[in-house]
Design a protein around this motif. Sequence first.
Motif, mmCIF file in Angstrom:
data_model
loop_
_atom_site.group_PDB
_atom_site.id
_atom_site.type_symbol
_atom_site.label_atom_id
_atom_site.label_comp_id
_atom_site.label_asym_id
_atom_site.label_seq_id
_atom_site.Cartn_x
_atom_site.Cartn_y
_atom_site.Cartn_z
ATOM 1 N N ALA B 11 0.851 -1.188 0.000
ATOM 2 C CA ALA B 11 0.000 0.000 0.000
ATOM 3 C C ALA B 11 0.889 1.241 0.000
ATOM 4 O O ALA B 11 1.887 1.291 0.708
ATOM 5 N N GLU B 12 0.535 2.200 -0.824
ATOM 6 C CA GLU B 12 1.230 3.493 -0.805
ATOM 7 C C GLU B 12 0.237 4.554 -0.365
ATOM 8 O O GLU B 12 -0.901 4.590 -0.831
ATOM 9 N N ALA B 13 0.696 5.421 0.536
ATOM 10 C CA ALA B 13 -0.192 6.453 1.062
ATOM 11 C C ALA B 13 -0.139 7.696 0.184
ATOM 12 O O ALA B 13 0.916 8.084 -0.309
ATOM 13 N N LEU B 29 -5.131 4.945 0.399
ATOM 14 C CA LEU B 29 -4.063 4.008 0.035
ATOM 15 C C LEU B 29 -4.230 3.535 -1.405
ATOM 16 O O LEU B 29 -5.345 3.306 -1.860
ATOM 17 N N GLU B 30 -3.113 3.420 -2.088
ATOM 18 C CA GLU B 30 -3.122 2.807 -3.412
ATOM 19 C C GLU B 30 -2.318 1.522 -3.332
ATOM 20 O O GLU B 30 -1.231 1.507 -2.763
ATOM 21 N N PHE B 31 -2.846 0.465 -3.947
ATOM 22 C CA PHE B 31 -2.163 -0.824 -3.860
ATOM 23 C C PHE B 31 -1.393 -1.096 -5.153
ATOM 24 O O PHE B 31 -1.877 -0.848 -6.245
ATOM 25 N N ASP B 32 -0.192 -1.576 -4.997
ATOM 26 C CA ASP B 32 0.659 -1.781 -6.166
ATOM 27 C C ASP B 32 1.675 -2.887 -5.868
ATOM 28 O O ASP B 32 1.891 -3.267 -4.721
ATOM 29 N N LEU B 33 2.321 -3.343 -6.942
ATOM 30 C CA LEU B 33 3.409 -4.310 -6.814
ATOM 31 C C LEU B 33 4.574 -3.639 -6.083
ATOM 32 O O LEU B 33 4.977 -2.531 -6.429
ATOM 33 N N GLN B 121 13.073 -5.256 0.754
ATOM 34 C CA GLN B 121 12.073 -4.873 1.750
ATOM 35 C C GLN B 121 10.765 -4.569 1.039
ATOM 36 O O GLN B 121 10.721 -4.482 -0.179
ATOM 37 N N ALA B 122 9.706 -4.412 1.832
ATOM 38 C CA ALA B 122 8.426 -3.976 1.283
ATOM 39 C C ALA B 122 8.320 -2.472 1.484
ATOM 40 O O ALA B 122 8.732 -1.944 2.518
#
Lengths: 317, 264
Positions: B11-13, B29-33, B121-122
Amino acid sequence: MSDVLAITEHRQGELRDVSSELVTVGSELAAQQGGELHLGIIGGDVDAFAEELSLEGVETIHTVDHGDEFNHDVYTQATAQLFGDIDPTTLLLPNSVNGLDYAPAVASELDIPLVTDAIAISRDDGLEVTREMYGSKVETTVAVDAEVAAVSVRPAEWEPTEAAGDPAIESFDADIDEDAVKSTVTGFEEVAGGDVDISEANFLISIGRGIEEEDNLPLIEDLVEATDATLSSSRPIVDNGWLPKNRQVGQSGKVVTPDVYLAIGISGAVQHVAGMKGSDTIVAINTDPNAPIMDLADYAIVDDLFDVVPALIEALE
Amino acid sequence: MKILVTVKEVAEAEDDFDIDGLDIDERYLEFDLNEWDEYAIEEAVQIKEDGDDVEVVSVTIGPERAEETIRMGLAKGVDRAIRVWDDAFADVGMLDPKTKADVLSAVVEDEQPDLVLTGVQAGDDSFGATGVTLAETIDFEWGAVVNALDLDAGAGVASVHRELEGGIEELTDIELPAVLTIQTGINEPRYASLRGIRQAQSKPLDLHELDDLGLEESDLESPLSRTAMYEPESEGDATVFEGSAEETATELASLLRDVGVVEG
């Protein structure tokens, strides 16, 4: 058992700064736990390192004289054995690149939980660790529900301990199983060399993800030319191959301390900040007023760089 | 030869967000690889393209939503994908590295890969520990923060560069089988081609629940829990130049002259 064991770090004959920072966080935590701080030194010139780390707050230094440089298999075995011998409540490790290469293995082998990249640690009822998430946009508290735990500590987050102390220095005879050492360090390579040394510049114009495309580089190069500055960047620009490695500011690049650091479209991730926070004057141009770089900046413009940079070039002519 | 790549949907804020309880409100949140995993996928696919008879399998712990991200990997050249999920995961507040490694090790047992690639890392929680924890759990050798990889499968050795601090790289030979955690910049991740995206739709994407992996709900119990999330107090005391771009640029130009780094 309420002691703290902290494992120090060295490379190519020098102790790394995080070692004396671990003394600071380790002695604070040991005091909260009502225990003592033990340091582990593994490999290298252990006697010289032990003398250098004879600092206030350290009760005992345990030296493991095995090899010259870091090897994760040796560190994993030696740390686990030191842990077994000292029986501490908390194991502290550096959250460095080498720390990331053995801390998880040690914790897994000892079957104790690991919390990485701590920026604060406290023990009241239980161990509580503060760490960041979402690229430093938020902080979180992590509670550890276990008697014994490992925590890796972010470098440059605690002040180093400088005051001398008088710890006991004991040689620890680790039983390293050489058959289990399945990695061999064959050398080191310096990769940030080349024609330019950005750490020598007194005015750096530094770009980050905010420039969006390689095609936008000429705009920044015009500004660099108009100001006679030196061009540097954050990591993504180098990862994309838009600038060579010797332009990278940050943990894995260069540490710079120019008179002026103009950060354009750089959010200020912790790895970047590690390389530029010592600059005299920091100026940030960024659309996000909450970007971490703003915490560090002396001057800021919250606006689109594609509007500000052309205007700046004009204003300088 | 088989390569297993661990892939996480992160998730990116957004710049502006609200915190709801222990996490950022999902609306922000946007979800991405995960960025690091994108490089790990590319590295695996390049090894496949350079070699004979190499299969690349991805594994993701994630809800159904993650399938979009998983298909991205399939479109970029991953041969097939495994998604691990179970309702029990939804109840776990925080999966610690050991718990994750235990789940992934059950997949390793099924798949028997020769090489496992993970991201360093994530991008969301930045724990940076899953790969090496997994290596210790499955008794593989490992290397963390790898930014160059030369694989000699015949000799059973991976010669890697590990990116240390300060522009120094460590050269290390690692015996296979191994887990390598891949750093950004190791390669140039490709964009998925239209053909790749079409093909991805028909590549296998299998769901494994805890039962299928021989695990139980109690295996997901984590000793770590998040007890608070907050925005750090701004320590900044920056002088903010206000006004139009022309106005702020003029102020900045005079600052640069005053400090003496530009002439005039």
